[in-house]
Design a protein around this motif. Structure first.
Motif, PDB file in Angstrom:
ATOM      1  N   THR A  43       7.786  14.649   1.125  1.00 42.62           N
ATOM      2  CA  THR A  43       9.279  14.659   0.387  1.00 42.62           C
ATOM      3  C   THR A  43       9.814  13.688   0.498  1.00 42.62           C
ATOM      4  N   LYS A  44      10.300  12.911  -0.483  1.00 42.46           N
ATOM      5  CA  LYS A  44      11.146  11.280   0.199  1.00 42.46           C
ATOM      6  C   LYS A  44      12.094  11.670   1.326  1.00 42.46           C
ATOM      7  N   ALA A  45      12.878  12.797   0.887  1.00 41.94           N
ATOM      8  CA  ALA A  45      13.789  12.763   2.615  1.00 41.94           C
ATOM      9  C   ALA A  45      12.338  12.797   3.876  1.00 41.94           C
ATOM     10  N   TYR A  47       9.417  11.240   4.025  1.00 44.31           N
ATOM     11  CA  TYR A  47       9.210   9.798   3.779  1.00 44.31           C
ATOM     12  C   TYR A  47      10.290   9.026   4.899  1.00 44.31           C
ATOM     13  N   ASP A  48      11.488   9.156   4.238  1.00 48.47           N
ATOM     14  CA  ASP A  48      12.304   8.387   4.447  1.00 48.47           C
ATOM     15  C   ASP A  48      12.777   8.892   6.171  1.00 48.47           C
ATOM     16  N   ALA A  49      13.421   9.672   6.464  1.00 48.09           N
ATOM     17  CA  ALA A  49      12.915  10.488   7.987  1.00 48.09           C
ATOM     18  C   ALA A  49      12.248   9.695   8.821  1.00 48.09           C
ATOM     19  N   LEU A  50      10.667   9.590   8.034  1.00 46.70           N
ATOM     20  CA  LEU A  50       9.363   9.535   8.873  1.00 46.70           C
ATOM     21  C   LEU A  50       9.113   7.654   8.921  1.00 46.70           C
ATOM     22  N   MET A  51      10.140   7.273   8.513  1.00 45.64           N
ATOM     23  CA  MET A  51      10.357   5.429   8.477  1.00 45.64           C
ATOM     24  C   MET A  51      12.059   4.634   9.277  1.00 45.64           C
ATOM     25  N   GLU A  52      13.026   6.172   8.885  1.00 45.56           N
ATOM     26  CA  GLU A  52      14.175   5.326   9.902  1.00 45.56           C
ATOM     27  C   GLU A  52      14.116   5.987  10.607  1.00 45.56           C
ATOM     28  N   LYS A  53      14.041   7.213  11.061  1.00 48.55           N
ATOM     29  CA  LYS A  53      13.971   7.540  12.446  1.00 48.55           C
ATOM     30  C   LYS A  53      12.215   7.687  13.376  1.00 48.55           C
ATOM     31  N   ILE A  55       9.696   5.190  12.563  1.00 48.34           N
ATOM     32  CA  ILE A  55       9.146   4.466  12.982  1.00 48.34           C
ATOM     33  C   ILE A  55       9.603   3.060  12.455  1.00 48.34           C
ATOM     34  N   GLN A  56      11.159   3.557  12.544  1.00 49.95           N
ATOM     35  CA  GLN A  56      12.630   2.381  12.819  1.00 49.95           C
ATOM     36  C   GLN A  56      12.433   2.411  13.773  1.00 49.95           C
ATOM     37  N   ASP A  57      13.115   3.852  14.218  1.00 54.71           N
ATOM     38  CA  ASP A  57      13.212   3.705  16.049  1.00 54.71           C
ATOM     39  C   ASP A  57      12.795   3.284  16.773  1.00 54.71           C
ATOM     40  N   ARG A  90       0.718   9.979   3.522  1.00 54.45           N
ATOM     41  CA  ARG A  90       1.611  10.589   3.155  1.00 54.45           C
ATOM     42  C   ARG A  90       2.265  10.700   1.471  1.00 54.45           C
ATOM     43  N   TYR A  91       2.550   8.735   1.640  1.00 50.29           N
ATOM     44  CA  TYR A  91       3.167   8.783   0.976  1.00 50.29           C
ATOM     45  C   TYR A  91       3.214   8.598  -0.972  1.00 50.29           C
ATOM     46  N   ASP A  92       4.796   9.554  -1.209  1.00 51.60           N
ATOM     47  CA  ASP A  92       4.014  10.176  -2.798  1.00 51.60           C
ATOM     48  C   ASP A  92       4.754   9.502  -3.696  1.00 51.60           C
ATOM     49  N   THR A 147       3.772  -6.893   8.894  1.00 52.07           N
ATOM     50  CA  THR A 147       2.616  -5.749   8.085  1.00 52.07           C
ATOM     51  C   THR A 147       3.852  -4.213   7.459  1.00 52.07           C
ATOM     52  N   CYS A 148       5.153  -4.251   8.767  1.00 54.88           N
ATOM     53  CA  CYS A 148       6.201  -4.083   8.007  1.00 54.88           C
ATOM     54  C   CYS A 148       6.567  -4.629   6.397  1.00 54.88           C
ATOM     55  N   GLY A 149       6.520  -5.799   6.672  1.00 55.78           N
ATOM     56  CA  GLY A 149       7.028  -6.325   5.401  1.00 55.78           C
ATOM     57  C   GLY A 149       6.052  -6.695   4.136  1.00 55.78           C
ATOM     58  N   ALA A 150       5.419  -6.952   4.183  1.00 56.49           N
ATOM     59  CA  ALA A 150       4.433  -7.040   3.246  1.00 56.49           C
ATOM     60  C   ALA A 150       3.999  -5.689   2.139  1.00 56.49           C
ATOM     61  N   CYS A 151       4.268  -4.456   3.473  1.00 53.22           N
ATOM     62  CA  CYS A 151       4.002  -3.631   3.108  1.00 53.22           C
ATOM     63  C   CYS A 151       5.223  -2.971   1.642  1.00 53.22           C
ATOM     64  N   HIS A 152       6.366  -3.362   2.736  1.00 52.84           N
ATOM     65  CA  HIS A 152       7.916  -2.972   1.758  1.00 52.84           C
ATOM     66  C   HIS A 152       8.174  -3.993   0.256  1.00 52.84           C
ATOM     67  N   LYS A 153       7.521  -5.263   0.970  1.00 47.63           N
ATOM     68  CA  LYS A 153       8.049  -6.213  -0.111  1.00 47.63           C
ATOM     69  C   LYS A 153       7.276  -5.321  -1.376  1.00 47.63           C
ATOM     70  N   ASP A 161      17.601   1.734  -6.923  1.00 46.36           N
ATOM     71  CA  ASP A 161      17.202   3.145  -7.741  1.00 46.36           C
ATOM     72  C   ASP A 161      16.626   4.617  -6.567  1.00 46.36           C
ATOM     73  N   LYS A 162      17.434   3.744  -5.264  1.00 44.30           N
ATOM     74  CA  LYS A 162      17.187   5.136  -4.848  1.00 44.30           C
ATOM     75  C   LYS A 162      18.736   6.620  -4.861  1.00 44.30           C
TER      76      LYS A 162
HETATM   77  C1  HEC Z   1       1.306   0.881   4.250  1.00 44.28           C
HETATM   78  C2  HEC Z   1       3.076   0.757   3.481  1.00 44.28           C
HETATM   79  C3  HEC Z   1       4.930   0.679   4.583  1.00 44.28           C
HETATM   80  C4  HEC Z   1       4.737   0.317   6.467  1.00 44.28           C
HETATM   81  C5  HEC Z   1       3.117  -0.827   6.721  1.00 44.28           C
HETATM   82  C6  HEC Z   1       5.418   0.400   6.471  1.00 44.28           C
HETATM   83  N1  HEC Z   1       6.130   1.034   5.539  1.00 44.28           N
HETATM   84 FE1  HEC Z   1       8.462   0.799   5.811  1.00 44.28          FE
HETATM   85  N2  HEC Z   1       8.765   2.302   3.509  1.00 44.28           N
HETATM   86  C7  HEC Z   1       7.727   2.199   3.419  1.00 44.28           C
HETATM   87  C8  HEC Z   1       7.834   2.272   1.488  1.00 44.28           C
HETATM   88  C9  HEC Z   1       7.219   3.067   0.207  1.00 44.28           C
HETATM   89  C10 HEC Z   1       9.382   2.825   2.400  1.00 44.28           C
HETATM   90  C11 HEC Z   1      10.382   3.387   0.721  1.00 44.28           C
HETATM   91  C12 HEC Z   1      10.799   4.969   1.174  1.00 44.28           C
HETATM   92  C13 HEC Z   1      11.423   5.036  -0.247  1.00 44.28           C
HETATM   93  O1  HEC Z   1      12.545   4.590  -0.268  1.00 44.28           O
HETATM   94  O2  HEC Z   1      10.421   6.518  -1.041  1.00 44.28           O
HETATM   95  C14 HEC Z   1       9.781   2.639   3.007  1.00 44.28           C
HETATM   96  C15 HEC Z   1      10.615   2.738   3.730  1.00 44.28           C
HETATM   97  C16 HEC Z   1      11.068   1.814   4.670  1.00 44.28           C
HETATM   98  C17 HEC Z   1      12.803   1.769   5.622  1.00 44.28           C
HETATM   99  C18 HEC Z   1      14.302   2.739   4.958  1.00 44.28           C
HETATM  100  C19 HEC Z   1      13.869   4.162   4.073  1.00 44.28           C
HETATM  101  C20 HEC Z   1      14.748   4.867   3.964  1.00 44.28           C
HETATM  102  O3  HEC Z   1      15.742   5.555   3.843  1.00 44.28           O
HETATM  103  O4  HEC Z   1      14.837   4.343   2.638  1.00 44.28           O
HETATM  104  C21 HEC Z   1      12.537   1.435   7.219  1.00 44.28           C
HETATM  105  C22 HEC Z   1      13.601   1.389   7.661  1.00 44.28           C
HETATM  106  C23 HEC Z   1      10.967   0.815   7.363  1.00 44.28           C
HETATM  107  N3  HEC Z   1      10.339   1.287   6.250  1.00 44.28           N
HETATM  108  C24 HEC Z   1      10.567   0.832   8.504  1.00 44.28           C
HETATM  109  C25 HEC Z   1       9.505   0.253   8.484  1.00 44.28           C
HETATM  110  C26 HEC Z   1       9.128   0.037  10.352  1.00 44.28           C
HETATM  111  C27 HEC Z   1       9.780  -1.051  10.916  1.00 44.28           C
HETATM  112  C28 HEC Z   1       7.726  -1.013   9.629  1.00 44.28           C
HETATM  113  C29 HEC Z   1       6.641  -1.263  10.336  1.00 44.28           C
HETATM  114  C30 HEC Z   1       7.411  -0.948  11.898  1.00 44.28           C
HETATM  115  C31 HEC Z   1       7.212  -0.455   8.257  1.00 44.28           C
HETATM  116  N4  HEC Z   1       8.716   0.510   7.762  1.00 44.28           N
HETATM  117  C32 HEC Z   1       6.662  -0.488   7.646  1.00 44.28           C
HETATM  118  C33 HEC Z   1       5.948   1.510   3.377  1.00 44.28           C
HETATM  119  C34 HEC Z   1       5.582   1.227   4.169  1.00 44.28           C
END
Ligand code: HEC
Length: 162
Positions: A43-45, A47-53, A55-57, A90-92, A147-153, A161-162
């Protein structure tokens, strides 16, 4: 054999195969429903937790311990990123722009390639950091960052939009 008996026999056989077919069909249908917990879209929540708590951590810990040349701790943080990479897949969310706009991001080749790259560079970083090979570790660290930057871009929705 009188034809009636033959007819009954065929009828019986027909039922038997029909029933077997249904059972087989059900068994097949059960697989997708049974789809492994660890392959379902997040879910969005989640996925955000995955990215923030997660991966970012871990990325912050990696950078801090890298600076301090704490090889084992930096490597452990990289291990967390490598292990979490499967979940990134598993990003939706959808493709935001271009010809594939609206399609699932996780089905796009570049998205999948960036997930693979994240895992690969994190694993390599961990290996180099554990050995204290800081020159090679720095190159892997930079690749993780790219890689983080390329995918986010391409795939991260703009903040409004969030
Ligand atoms: C293959 C793609 C991909 C890679 C690689 C990736 N991310 Fe992300 N990340 C995403 C996407 C898509 C979102 C947006 C999620 C959303 O807003 O629904 C995101 C969002 C985030 C966010 C914001 C979360 C939020 O609450 O909006 C953070 C922080 C983040 N990523 C950190 C990282 C870091 C640090 C790395 C590398 C170590 C990384 N990501 C690598 C796809 C990726």
């Amino acid at each position: 054999m009188p034809y009636r008996k033959i007819a009954v026999l065929f009828l019986a056989l027909g039922f038997a195969f029909g029933a077997a077919g249904m059972v087989a069909g059900q068994a097949k249908d059960e697989k997708p429903a049974d789809k492994k917990e660890d392959e379902k879209p997040l879910t969005k929540a989640e996925y955000d937790a995955l990215m923030e708590k997660e991966i970012q951590d871990a990325w912050n810990k990696l950078k801090i311990n890298d600076r301090k040349k704490m090889g084992e701790k930096a490597a452990e943080a990289a291990d967390v990123i490598a292990a979490a990479s499967a979940k990134v897949l598993r990003y939706d969310g959808k493709v935001l722009d271009g010809d594939n706009k609206g399609k699932l991001a996780r089905e796009q080749k570049d998205f999948k390639d960036w997930v693979d790259a994240l895992k690969k560079h994190a694993e390599e970083y961990a290996k180099h950091a554990r050995k204290g090979d800081w020159t090679k570790a720095a190159a892997s660290r930079e690749k993780i960052n790219e890689t983080c930057g390329a995918c986010h871009k391409v795939y991260e929705p703009p903040a409004e939009d969030k």
